[in-house]
Design a protein around this motif. Sequence first.
Motif, PDB file in Angstrom:
ATOM      1  N   ASP B  55     -40.812  44.586 -52.552  1.00 51.97           N
ATOM      2  CA  ASP B  55     -41.582  43.821 -51.637  1.00 51.97           C
ATOM      3  C   ASP B  55     -41.082  42.531 -51.251  1.00 51.97           C
ATOM      4  O   ASP B  55     -41.760  41.666 -51.032  1.00 51.97           O
ATOM      5  N   PHE B  56     -39.912  42.858 -50.879  1.00 49.69           N
ATOM      6  CA  PHE B  56     -39.187  41.550 -49.928  1.00 49.69           C
ATOM      7  C   PHE B  56     -38.795  42.144 -48.931  1.00 49.69           C
ATOM      8  O   PHE B  56     -38.497  43.354 -48.458  1.00 49.69           O
ATOM      9  N   PHE B  57     -38.651  41.329 -47.607  1.00 48.49           N
ATOM     10  CA  PHE B  57     -37.891  41.907 -46.511  1.00 48.49           C
ATOM     11  C   PHE B  57     -37.143  40.693 -46.008  1.00 48.49           C
ATOM     12  O   PHE B  57     -37.304  39.469 -46.238  1.00 48.49           O
ATOM     13  N   ILE B  58     -36.097  41.095 -45.048  1.00 48.52           N
ATOM     14  CA  ILE B  58     -35.079  40.052 -44.609  1.00 48.52           C
ATOM     15  C   ILE B  58     -35.819  39.837 -43.086  1.00 48.52           C
ATOM     16  O   ILE B  58     -36.124  40.651 -42.050  1.00 48.52           O
ATOM     17  N   LEU B  59     -36.169  38.475 -42.799  1.00 47.41           N
ATOM     18  CA  LEU B  59     -36.520  38.073 -41.623  1.00 47.41           C
ATOM     19  C   LEU B  59     -35.231  37.263 -40.953  1.00 47.41           C
ATOM     20  O   LEU B  59     -34.967  36.420 -41.245  1.00 47.41           O
ATOM     21  N   ALA B  60     -34.725  37.954 -39.837  1.00 50.88           N
ATOM     22  CA  ALA B  60     -33.714  37.334 -39.035  1.00 50.88           C
ATOM     23  C   ALA B  60     -34.336  36.343 -37.813  1.00 50.88           C
ATOM     24  O   ALA B  60     -35.091  37.031 -37.194  1.00 50.88           O
ATOM     25  N   THR B  61     -34.041  35.211 -37.946  1.00 54.61           N
ATOM     26  CA  THR B  61     -34.702  34.331 -37.015  1.00 54.61           C
ATOM     27  C   THR B  61     -33.524  33.280 -36.463  1.00 54.61           C
ATOM     28  O   THR B  61     -32.467  33.326 -36.838  1.00 54.61           O
ATOM     29  N   THR B  62     -34.237  32.440 -35.516  1.00 54.22           N
ATOM     30  CA  THR B  62     -33.395  31.518 -34.674  1.00 54.22           C
ATOM     31  C   THR B  62     -33.453  30.020 -35.575  1.00 54.22           C
ATOM     32  O   THR B  62     -34.354  29.930 -36.278  1.00 54.22           O
ATOM     33  N   THR B  63     -32.327  29.617 -35.574  1.00 60.20           N
ATOM     34  CA  THR B  63     -32.240  28.167 -35.966  1.00 60.20           C
ATOM     35  C   THR B  63     -33.334  27.190 -35.954  1.00 60.20           C
ATOM     36  O   THR B  63     -33.874  26.326 -36.654  1.00 60.20           O
TER      37      THR B  63
END
Lengths: 233, 302
Positions: B55-63
């Motif tokens: 139940d986790f996920f990786i969110l790649a986002t901008t600074t």
Amino acid sequence: MDYIVEGILEAIRLLITGDPEIYQITWLTLKVSGIATLISLLIGVPSGLVLAWVQFPGRKIIMSIVNMAMGFPPVVVGLWVFILLARNGPLGFMELLFTPTAIIIAQAIIASPVIMGLTAAAMMSIDKEMRYQVKALGASKLQGIWLLLKEARFSILAAIIAGFGAVISEVGASMMVGGNIKGYTRVLTTATVMETSKGNTALAIGISVILLTITYLITSGLTALQQRGGQNR
Amino acid sequence: MKKILYVFMLLLFAVGLVACSDSDAQGSENVSNETQENDANSKEENRNANASEDDFFILATTTSTQDSGLLDVLVPMFEEETGYQVKTIAVGTGKALDMGKNGEADALLTHAPASEQELVDGGQAINYQLVMHNDFVIVGPKADPLGIKELDSLKDVFTTFASSEEGIFVSRGDDSGTHKMELSLWELAGVEIPTGQTYQETGSGMGDTLKVADQKAGYTMTDRATYLALQSEMDLEIVFEGADELFNIYHVMQVNPELNDKIKAEPAETFVDFMIREDVQEVIREFGKEKYGQPLFFPDAN
């Protein structure tokens, strides 16, 4: 100028009020760097011994590689650990990227050569005569190693201090393989970088003061141990 | 002496044991059983007590979403509500999109529509949704040595930067959404990017780049949110704003779970739905109003 004073006050406030997030980050930092140092100790001391005492082909080359590795830039280690642990990488199936374990792996790679190299140097500096003497006095192999390790304990403690110092202050690898995830892989160094770029300079100074304080406390503990050993001789 | 060594080794070993058990558990994300040693942790961890292994996920986002503080509001809200845990990796948009393309992340929140479209077309990104916008502004020293404040068009602004001998333009230079936007503006103005001392690339996030510009008394282009968040610490002010080309549009998307079998489709989908939901959009609208007297982002999802 104000923000410097503000930062130091912030550090005191963080410590006294026991900000839970900062405690969690500090604790994680200690755990991660502590385990990494421990692993490096288990790898570095025995292999340092072998390197110092056992003659085998290619030993000089390995020695020079270890000496070079003592100065491994953390970001280079971080990059390679990232590539190895990425989902598409060779170890991707373990799903370790962006976990505290990933940071431990990277830090252990950084600290092991340091401890290995310094242990080897310490062991080589022990007089050959003494090694023969220990043997001549009828010590078994293990007893002999133990005695000589004791003889070199100051240098080995220095090696541990150097290894620990290298990893707790390291930021590049922790950032790359840990990802600075809040409440999970955020350590004191990466938190400092982030708070600085967020513009929370006072908080960043506060965190850095905490980092310096715990690093000092631990190394001074190790130093005391080293010095006390000296008086008992 | 022997004793001391023993004690020391034992201590190290003990620390190791405690930590090992903990880090093992972290592999499975469910850290909630390990709370005994640290009360400070317990709140954070108990929140996810019901979360199971995946139940986790990786969110790649901008600074900018991290540096502005928006994610500090939205992520806890999402975690509380769904029990999913978000691992936020705040990097430049270029890196974030690259992580999406390679299946290293599960969801993306970025602001470079043209580059995002490539992922959508290539099938690496699905469930592509408009979230919000804010705008870019050109900031510079109060003294404004190049007289940018007097100019009316974005084209003139960049032509001035390109032709002047003095004055520094500080660029992100990190393939981020902001950097991509900046590059497109030089192109729009039809001028070459200056070489030499008048154009300096930091290769860092927005916050750091603003600080460099501030210290060097240079100009830079920034998203409004990050500028407002850092404004009080700096001597930079807005010298140009309001052109249509300066729109900064954020999209959220899922990484196509077919890229590899480790991609967490379900939590990522839930996150996308969350970001475009009416009440969350309202939170985005209100964010920053209190602190800065104006909103930092404008919600766009219907």
